[in-house]
Design a protein around this motif. Sequence first.
Motif, PDB file in Angstrom:
ATOM      1  N   ALA A  17       3.183  -5.293 -16.000  1.00 12.16           N
ATOM      2  CA  ALA A  17       3.914  -4.242 -15.296  1.00 12.16           C
ATOM      3  C   ALA A  17       3.148  -2.925 -15.332  1.00 12.16           C
ATOM      4  O   ALA A  17       2.584  -2.542 -16.359  1.00 12.16           O
ATOM      5  N   SER A  18       3.178  -2.243 -14.230  1.00 20.80           N
ATOM      6  CA  SER A  18       2.584  -0.910 -14.164  1.00 20.80           C
ATOM      7  C   SER A  18       3.398   0.054 -15.024  1.00 20.80           C
ATOM      8  O   SER A  18       4.525  -0.244 -15.432  1.00 20.80           O
ATOM      9  N   ILE A  19       2.830   1.212 -15.261  1.00 17.16           N
ATOM     10  CA  ILE A  19       3.568   2.268 -15.962  1.00 17.16           C
ATOM     11  C   ILE A  19       4.878   2.529 -15.213  1.00 17.16           C
ATOM     12  O   ILE A  19       5.936   2.682 -15.818  1.00 17.16           O
ATOM     13  N   THR A  20       4.789   2.562 -13.889  1.00 17.98           N
ATOM     14  CA  THR A  20       5.951   2.840 -13.039  1.00 17.98           C
ATOM     15  C   THR A  20       7.013   1.755 -13.166  1.00 17.98           C
ATOM     16  O   THR A  20       8.209   2.051 -13.235  1.00 17.98           O
ATOM     17  N   ALA A  21       6.586   0.493 -13.192  1.00 17.30           N
ATOM     18  CA  ALA A  21       7.524  -0.635 -13.188  1.00 17.30           C
ATOM     19  C   ALA A  21       8.062  -0.989 -14.564  1.00 17.30           C
ATOM     20  O   ALA A  21       9.080  -1.685 -14.667  1.00 17.30           O
TER      21      ALA A  21
ATOM     22  N   ARG B  44       0.825  -1.214   0.000  1.00 17.17           N
ATOM     23  CA  ARG B  44       0.000   0.000   0.000  1.00 17.17           C
ATOM     24  C   ARG B  44       0.856   1.260   0.000  1.00 17.17           C
ATOM     25  O   ARG B  44       0.604   2.200  -0.760  1.00 17.17           O
ATOM     26  N   ASP B  45       1.861   1.294   0.858  1.00 17.77           N
ATOM     27  CA  ASP B  45       2.710   2.484   0.964  1.00 17.77           C
ATOM     28  C   ASP B  45       3.455   2.752  -0.341  1.00 17.77           C
ATOM     29  O   ASP B  45       3.573   3.909  -0.765  1.00 17.77           O
ATOM     30  N   THR B  46       3.964   1.699  -0.985  1.00 15.38           N
ATOM     31  CA  THR B  46       4.687   1.869  -2.248  1.00 15.38           C
ATOM     32  C   THR B  46       3.767   2.439  -3.318  1.00 15.38           C
ATOM     33  O   THR B  46       4.145   3.367  -4.047  1.00 15.38           O
ATOM     34  N   ILE B  47       2.566   1.909  -3.430  1.00 19.74           N
ATOM     35  CA  ILE B  47       1.621   2.417  -4.424  1.00 19.74           C
ATOM     36  C   ILE B  47       1.297   3.880  -4.145  1.00 19.74           C
ATOM     37  O   ILE B  47       1.314   4.718  -5.051  1.00 19.74           O
ATOM     38  N   ARG B  48       1.036   4.194  -2.899  1.00 18.44           N
ATOM     39  CA  ARG B  48       0.648   5.560  -2.521  1.00 18.44           C
ATOM     40  C   ARG B  48       1.783   6.563  -2.680  1.00 18.44           C
ATOM     41  O   ARG B  48       1.549   7.718  -3.020  1.00 18.44           O
ATOM     42  N   ARG B  49       3.019   6.121  -2.469  1.00 19.18           N
ATOM     43  CA  ARG B  49       4.156   7.055  -2.530  1.00 19.18           C
ATOM     44  C   ARG B  49       4.907   7.023  -3.854  1.00 19.18           C
ATOM     45  O   ARG B  49       5.531   8.025  -4.224  1.00 19.18           O
ATOM     46  N   VAL B  50       4.912   5.882  -4.555  1.00 24.20           N
ATOM     47  CA  VAL B  50       5.708   5.748  -5.785  1.00 24.20           C
ATOM     48  C   VAL B  50       4.818   5.703  -7.029  1.00 24.20           C
ATOM     49  O   VAL B  50       4.984   6.508  -7.943  1.00 24.20           O
ATOM     50  N   ASN B  51       3.878   4.753  -7.056  1.00 19.58           N
ATOM     51  CA  ASN B  51       3.033   4.611  -8.238  1.00 19.58           C
ATOM     52  C   ASN B  51       2.118   5.807  -8.438  1.00 19.58           C
ATOM     53  O   ASN B  51       1.630   6.033  -9.552  1.00 19.58           O
ATOM     54  N   SER B  52       1.908   6.592  -7.399  1.00 22.47           N
ATOM     55  CA  SER B  52       1.064   7.785  -7.509  1.00 22.47           C
ATOM     56  C   SER B  52       1.652   8.807  -8.476  1.00 22.47           C
ATOM     57  O   SER B  52       0.950   9.710  -8.917  1.00 22.47           O
ATOM     58  N   ARG B  53       2.909   8.654  -8.859  1.00 19.57           N
ATOM     59  CA  ARG B  53       3.519   9.539  -9.865  1.00 19.57           C
ATOM     60  C   ARG B  53       2.942   9.272 -11.256  1.00 19.57           C
ATOM     61  O   ARG B  53       2.962  10.159 -12.109  1.00 19.57           O
ATOM     62  N   ASP B  54       2.479   8.038 -11.480  1.00 20.26           N
ATOM     63  CA  ASP B  54       2.017   7.632 -12.809  1.00 20.26           C
ATOM     64  C   ASP B  54       0.517   7.339 -12.879  1.00 20.26           C
ATOM     65  O   ASP B  54       0.002   7.118 -13.975  1.00 20.26           O
ATOM     66  N   TYR B  55      -0.142   7.285 -11.750  1.00 14.50           N
ATOM     67  CA  TYR B  55      -1.553   6.946 -11.709  1.00 14.50           C
ATOM     68  C   TYR B  55      -2.324   8.018 -10.933  1.00 14.50           C
ATOM     69  O   TYR B  55      -1.781   8.652 -10.025  1.00 14.50           O
TER      70      TYR B  55
ATOM     71  N   ASP C 290       3.869 -12.116 -10.356  1.00 18.26           N
ATOM     72  CA  ASP C 290       2.666 -11.395  -9.974  1.00 18.26           C
ATOM     73  C   ASP C 290       3.015 -10.049  -9.344  1.00 18.26           C
ATOM     74  O   ASP C 290       2.959  -9.022  -9.997  1.00 18.26           O
ATOM     75  N   ARG C 291       3.376 -10.070  -8.084  1.00 19.68           N
ATOM     76  CA  ARG C 291       3.652  -8.807  -7.385  1.00 19.68           C
ATOM     77  C   ARG C 291       5.153  -8.684  -7.142  1.00 19.68           C
ATOM     78  O   ARG C 291       5.783  -9.603  -6.646  1.00 19.68           O
ATOM     79  N   VAL C 292       5.699  -7.501  -7.490  1.00 21.22           N
ATOM     80  CA  VAL C 292       7.077  -7.145  -7.152  1.00 21.22           C
ATOM     81  C   VAL C 292       6.999  -5.733  -6.588  1.00 21.22           C
ATOM     82  O   VAL C 292       6.650  -4.796  -7.302  1.00 21.22           O
ATOM     83  N   TYR C 293       7.309  -5.603  -5.321  1.00 23.72           N
ATOM     84  CA  TYR C 293       7.229  -4.291  -4.672  1.00 23.72           C
ATOM     85  C   TYR C 293       8.462  -4.076  -3.807  1.00 23.72           C
ATOM     86  O   TYR C 293       8.913  -4.982  -3.111  1.00 23.72           O
ATOM     87  N   VAL C 294       8.967  -2.847  -3.859  1.00 28.32           N
ATOM     88  CA  VAL C 294      10.104  -2.431  -3.042  1.00 28.32           C
ATOM     89  C   VAL C 294       9.673  -1.174  -2.297  1.00 28.32           C
ATOM     90  O   VAL C 294       9.067  -0.265  -2.891  1.00 28.32           O
ATOM     91  N   SER C 295       9.988  -1.124  -1.033  1.00 30.53           N
ATOM     92  CA  SER C 295       9.667   0.029  -0.202  1.00 30.53           C
ATOM     93  C   SER C 295      10.108   1.320  -0.881  1.00 30.53           C
ATOM     94  O   SER C 295      11.202   1.393  -1.462  1.00 30.53           O
TER      95      SER C 295
END
Length: 172
Positions: free
Chosen positions: A117-121, A20-31, A80-85
């Motif tokens: 992969a997300s836009i971010t990844a 959740r934190d990674t999406i909210r802090r990192v992926n939020s740049r692209d979504y 499936d899921r690859v997430y880094v803090s």
Amino acid sequence: MVTLRSYQPNDGPALLALFRDTIRRVNSRDYSPPQVAAWASDDIDTVQWFGRFAGRFVPVAEEDGRPVGFAELEPDGHIDRVYVSADHHGRGVGRQLLAAVVAEARRVGLARLFTEASITARPFFEGQGFVVLAPQVVTLRGVEFVNYRMERVLAEPGAAADGGGRSAFWRS
């Protein structure tokens, strides 16, 4: 120092928080905010989310006893899921996790790896030898997202076979 270890069932809550934190802090740049809210929802079914780890190869990156990243490889080669803090981006943690996934895929004789992969990844995966097969639109909790179907063909499946032991990226 970041080390890798295998997933343990009690990792679930910490990995969900990291997700959740990674999406909210990192992926939020692209979504957009509605996309981030749907993706990193506080209403995620935790039993189902934790249950997805079962039967998968799941390396967990750890620093000072705390998870800082994770990846999941399904038996068919799907990542499936690859997430880094967010606090560990740019430190090679993702590369360590993906190297462990590739080593395991080769050990079990998979011919290819594939992911959405997300836009971010996307740039990360491209940097690790994946190619875009096609962009796609997916819907999650009624919200549409663009992501990319990607794959990496493993040139020599089984070349890293070690007779059934753990890969060199593993610690007990």
